[in-house]
Design an enzyme around this catalytic site. Sequence first.
Site, PDB file in Angstrom:
ATOM      1  N   ARG A  21     -20.646  14.966 -13.569  1.00 51.85           N
ATOM      2  CA  ARG A  21     -20.023  15.937 -14.477  1.00 51.85           C
ATOM      3  C   ARG A  21     -18.959  15.265 -15.342  1.00 51.85           C
ATOM      4  NH1 ARG A  21     -17.520  20.240 -10.975  1.00 51.85           N
ATOM      5  NH2 ARG A  21     -17.186  18.419  -9.693  1.00 51.85           N
ATOM      6  N   ASN A  40     -21.646  21.944 -11.047  1.00 48.92           N
ATOM      7  CA  ASN A  40     -22.531  21.740  -9.901  1.00 48.92           C
ATOM      8  C   ASN A  40     -23.136  23.074  -9.480  1.00 48.92           C
ATOM      9  OD1 ASN A  40     -22.057  18.976  -9.655  1.00 48.92           O
ATOM     10  ND2 ASN A  40     -20.427  19.242  -8.152  1.00 48.92           N
TER      11      ASN A  40
END
EC number: 3.6.1.7
Length: 93
Positions: A21, A40
């Site tokens: 990320r 996520n």
Amino acid sequence: MNERVRLTAWVRGRVQGVGFRWFTRANALRIGGLAGFASNLSDGRVQIVAEGERMNCEQLLDWLRGDDTPGRVEGVTEIWDTPRGGYESFEIR
């Protein structure tokens, strides 16, 4: 003129716990002109939503599918839509 779009992508593989990320956000900021998020999911995938010019979203998608990502990407599924707005920057969720 480059149209504005919304890209939603789901990345599967070993993409959680490897900085995926963070690197996605860094690349979105490097490309510029993108707003959205990387998050996520409970099933181990990472979801990316990016809004901006199509060319910039395609560049981010190319990076997601490339060999320069952290972890191990086994596949990317994407859908394209019209932008909905509501994002001020590109963030990690």
